[in-house]
Scaffold this motif. Sequence first.
Motif, mmCIF file in Angstrom:
data_model
loop_
_atom_site.group_PDB
_atom_site.id
_atom_site.type_symbol
_atom_site.label_atom_id
_atom_site.label_comp_id
_atom_site.label_asym_id
_atom_site.label_seq_id
_atom_site.Cartn_x
_atom_site.Cartn_y
_atom_site.Cartn_z
ATOM 1 N N UNK A 106 50.440 112.559 -39.457
ATOM 2 C CA UNK A 106 50.702 111.128 -39.402
ATOM 3 C C UNK A 106 51.290 110.716 -40.748
ATOM 4 N N UNK A 107 52.450 110.089 -40.697
ATOM 5 C CA UNK A 107 53.151 109.657 -41.899
ATOM 6 C C UNK A 107 53.123 108.131 -41.926
ATOM 7 N N UNK A 108 52.688 107.581 -43.051
ATOM 8 C CA UNK A 108 52.504 106.138 -43.144
ATOM 9 C C UNK A 108 53.234 105.534 -44.330
ATOM 10 N N UNK A 109 53.761 104.346 -44.108
ATOM 11 C CA UNK A 109 54.167 103.480 -45.204
ATOM 12 C C UNK A 109 52.881 102.916 -45.803
ATOM 13 N N UNK A 110 52.938 102.361 -46.983
ATOM 14 C CA UNK A 110 51.753 101.778 -47.625
ATOM 15 C C UNK A 110 51.701 100.267 -47.407
ATOM 16 N N UNK A 111 52.772 99.552 -47.831
ATOM 17 C CA UNK A 111 52.802 98.095 -47.704
ATOM 18 C C UNK A 111 52.877 97.679 -46.252
ATOM 19 N N UNK A 112 51.980 96.792 -45.867
ATOM 20 C CA UNK A 112 51.954 96.312 -44.493
ATOM 21 C C UNK A 112 51.062 97.129 -43.582
ATOM 22 N N UNK A 113 50.640 98.307 -44.034
ATOM 23 C CA UNK A 113 49.748 99.155 -43.231
ATOM 24 C C UNK A 113 48.415 99.329 -43.939
ATOM 25 N N UNK A 114 48.447 99.834 -45.160
ATOM 26 C CA UNK A 114 47.207 100.043 -45.918
ATOM 27 C C UNK A 114 46.928 98.903 -46.893
ATOM 28 N N UNK A 131 63.485 108.765 -56.943
ATOM 29 C CA UNK A 131 64.750 108.019 -57.033
ATOM 30 C C UNK A 131 65.464 108.000 -55.692
ATOM 31 N N UNK A 132 64.651 107.906 -54.640
ATOM 32 C CA UNK A 132 65.140 107.778 -53.264
ATOM 33 C C UNK A 132 64.359 106.649 -52.612
ATOM 34 N N UNK A 133 65.003 105.974 -51.678
ATOM 35 C CA UNK A 133 64.356 104.827 -51.050
ATOM 36 C C UNK A 133 64.635 104.835 -49.545
ATOM 37 N N UNK A 134 63.611 104.492 -48.772
ATOM 38 C CA UNK A 134 63.835 104.326 -47.334
ATOM 39 C C UNK A 134 64.774 103.138 -47.154
ATOM 40 N N UNK A 135 65.684 103.186 -46.255
ATOM 41 C CA UNK A 135 65.854 104.115 -45.142
ATOM 42 C C UNK A 135 66.814 105.287 -45.389
ATOM 43 N N UNK A 136 67.093 105.636 -46.635
ATOM 44 C CA UNK A 136 67.953 106.784 -46.927
ATOM 45 C C UNK A 136 67.356 108.043 -46.280
ATOM 46 N N UNK A 137 68.145 108.717 -45.486
ATOM 47 C CA UNK A 137 67.698 109.916 -44.770
ATOM 48 C C UNK A 137 67.149 110.983 -45.709
ATOM 49 N N UNK A 138 67.645 111.026 -46.930
ATOM 50 C CA UNK A 138 67.207 112.050 -47.882
ATOM 51 C C UNK A 138 65.705 111.998 -48.157
ATOM 52 N N UNK A 139 65.113 110.808 -48.101
ATOM 53 C CA UNK A 139 63.688 110.699 -48.403
ATOM 54 C C UNK A 139 62.839 111.302 -47.279
ATOM 55 N N UNK A 140 63.290 111.156 -46.030
ATOM 56 C CA UNK A 140 62.580 111.755 -44.894
ATOM 57 C C UNK A 140 62.714 113.286 -44.952
ATOM 58 N N UNK A 141 63.913 113.724 -45.277
ATOM 59 C CA UNK A 141 64.167 115.150 -45.399
ATOM 60 C C UNK A 141 63.302 115.768 -46.501
ATOM 61 N N UNK A 142 63.173 115.072 -47.624
ATOM 62 C CA UNK A 142 62.356 115.552 -48.728
ATOM 63 C C UNK A 142 60.903 115.716 -48.305
ATOM 64 N N UNK A 143 60.362 114.744 -47.588
ATOM 65 C CA UNK A 143 58.980 114.834 -47.106
ATOM 66 C C UNK A 143 58.781 116.058 -46.215
ATOM 67 N N UNK A 144 59.667 116.232 -45.256
ATOM 68 C CA UNK A 144 59.553 117.352 -44.302
ATOM 69 C C UNK A 144 59.644 118.694 -45.039
ATOM 70 N N UNK A 145 60.585 118.809 -45.940
ATOM 71 C CA UNK A 145 60.776 120.073 -46.658
ATOM 72 C C UNK A 145 59.672 120.350 -47.673
ATOM 73 N N UNK A 146 59.283 119.336 -48.445
ATOM 74 C CA UNK A 146 58.276 119.549 -49.482
ATOM 75 C C UNK A 146 56.936 120.010 -48.893
ATOM 76 N N UNK A 147 56.568 119.427 -47.769
ATOM 77 C CA UNK A 147 55.261 119.753 -47.186
ATOM 78 C C UNK A 147 55.366 120.712 -46.006
ATOM 79 N N UNK A 148 56.587 121.248 -45.809
ATOM 80 C CA UNK A 148 56.831 122.252 -44.773
ATOM 81 C C UNK A 148 56.296 121.790 -43.411
#
Length: 191
Positions: free
Chosen positions: A6-14, A135-152
């Motif tokens: 489960x992947x969560x944003x912080x603001x507005x959720x937590x 130095x990446x911000x949503x909704x830039x696709x690179x940030x989603x890619x980084x999450x998937x790759x970093x945590x495999x």
Amino acid sequence: MNYKNIILDVGGILFDDSKKNIEKVLNKNCDLIYKSAYGSSFRDCLLGYKTVPEHLDNLLSSPHFNDVSYILDKDNLPITFPLIENNFSYIKDLKKGGYKVYLLTNITDDGYDYINNVVNINKTFDGGIYSYQEHLIKPDTSIYNLLINRFKLNKDECIFFDDKERNVIAARNFGIKSFVFRSIGDIKNNI
């Protein structure tokens, strides 16, 4: 689908970063104050190129400076960016139930320090990507890619929740099942 992550944003959720909360705190309409605080120049804080005090220096001549300064002051974050206790409790229960929980958030360094002090990020979550660090911000696709790759992570085993539709759309386009978060029921009904 059997999601594992489960992947969560912080603001507005937590944590409550809503204009409604700010209006309650300041006891006035905050349309212009909110826009001034979180306007386009705030983006540099989220990207880690500017600190919140530097952002405030640029707003010294704003008629809303005192209110914006109050909202963004790191000592006031417990009031202006409070933990949403029920949501946090539910997320901890999901983790106890075997889900891996990751954070993917646009956040400043002050915001990160604050949430870490409140919820102990490394103890509570399995990992996270924080805009100011990368130095990446949503909704830039690179940030989603980084999450998937970093945590495999396997995208098919992930589900993402964010209170901003543009971030949800970007995650969906990247291939992660994603939902706009309006209440904890959005998580309960989709995992």
